[in-house]
Scaffold this active site. Structure first.
Site, short mmCIF file in Angstrom:
data_model
loop_
_atom_site.label_atom_id
_atom_site.label_comp_id
_atom_site.label_asym_id
_atom_site.label_seq_id
_atom_site.Cartn_x
_atom_site.Cartn_y
_atom_site.Cartn_z
N GLU A 85 5.45 -17.44 50.78
CA GLU A 85 6.86 -17.16 50.77
C GLU A 85 7.16 -15.78 50.42
OE1 GLU A 85 9.54 -18.91 51.70
OE2 GLU A 85 8.49 -21.06 51.67
N GLU A 116 -13.05 -29.18 43.44
CA GLU A 116 -12.95 -28.65 42.36
C GLU A 116 -13.88 -28.46 41.31
OE1 GLU A 116 -11.04 -31.63 38.89
OE2 GLU A 116 -9.72 -31.40 40.77
#
Length: 301
Positions: A85, A116
């Protein structure tokens, strides 16, 4: 599996939601709303630490470095969301604010839960970005113990980067290895261990603040107007025109004409209108990037 995982605040069972599956829909809505309302309070308690971390990030960005978010699962997705953004909102070039998620791009849409567990993968992903002393790396992990994130942050430190750690548990491993630890402790989740809930909300709020305040400090706003907006669609072109109107008091037609003359750059159009100069002179005065500086105005200390 770490035997201490169950002791983490984010893994505990909340007594307030122990009968979750027996509650009515309205009661569930009220419960979750109450729990989410705890998030801003927890973030506010970290305000002094956040301010120090953001000032340090701004120093790196001002020197030409990058802001890099790194995480796994929800934490990684929140980082990517904030990073992408920044281009349209603040006009930053591609690659200036980066989101890195365990498992790569595919993990944004298709869970790669096992990704992860590899600290080596985290380190390797930072190596691929050629992270250096001019960069700021923000490791995001609700537990504060995610191997991928820890591996990435350790590699960032080895390469001289500024490091910030955002976790939702006190005294986390992540906090121990970063320059600026941020521990936003929001308490147990309504659904025990589901850190996409309050922890995810806290992470999004903190990253919103890191990126937005950094961009404010870099002169990407004039007042509360996003004067570096990238007018890449009809909505944003209309917004750019309204921003010029609000900043200068010019009527819509004059604001639109100024934007056209200035290549759609709201910041340039504002300075050109307020100082009565052409686009080239406006850009020259904007060399430091700030509308206020170009107008000879200062900011409050």
């Amino acid at each position: 599996m770490d035997e201490r995982l169950g002791e983490l605040v984010t893994e505990r069972r909340s007594p307030d939601s122990a009968e979750l599956d027996r509650m009515g829909t309205g009661e569930l809505v009220r419960l979750m709303a109450r729990e989410e309302a705890r998030v801003p309070e927890a973030v506010a308690r970290q305000a002094p630490r956040m301010a120090a971390a953001i000032d340090a990030v701004v120093e790196r960005l001002r020197a030409g470095g990058r802001l890099i978010y790194v995480g796994a699962g929800t934490a990684g997705r929140v980082g990517v969301l904030d990073a992408v953004e920044c281009g349209p909102t603040f006009g930053v070039p591609p690659g200036r604010v980066v989101g890195v998620i365990a498992g790569g791009r595919e993990a944004m849409f298709d869970p790669r839960e096992s990704a992860e567990d590899s600290a080596e993968a985290g380190a390797s992903d930072l190596d691929r970005l050629c992270v250096g002393p001019e960069d700021a790396v923000v490791g995001v992990s609700a537990s504060g113990r995610t191997p991928y994130t820890l591996g990435a942050v350790r590699r960032a430190r080895e390469r001289g980067a500024l490091t910030v750690g955002l976790s939702c548990n006190p005294g986390s491993r992540l906090s121990d290895i970063v320059d600026h630890p941020l521990e936003v402790v929001v308490g147990p989740e309504v659904l025990a261990g589901s850190t996409r809930l309050k922890a995810g909300s806290a992470q999004k709020l903190v990253l919103n603040m890191i990126s937005t305040i950094s961009m404010v400090r870099l002169g990407k706003t004039y007042g509360n107007l996003m004067v570096d907006v990238r007018a890449s669609n009809a909505k944003l072109r209309d917004r750019a025109r309204r921003i010029v109107e609000l900043a200068t008091g010019a009527p819509p037609e004059e604001a639109a004409a100024a934007l056209d003359r200035c290549g759609g750059e709201a910041k340039v159009a504002i300075v050109a209108l307020l100082l009565g100069v052409g686009p080239d002179e406006a850009r020259r005065r904007l060399a430091a990037g700030s509308v206020r500086a170009a107008l000879g105005e200062g900011r409050r200390p």
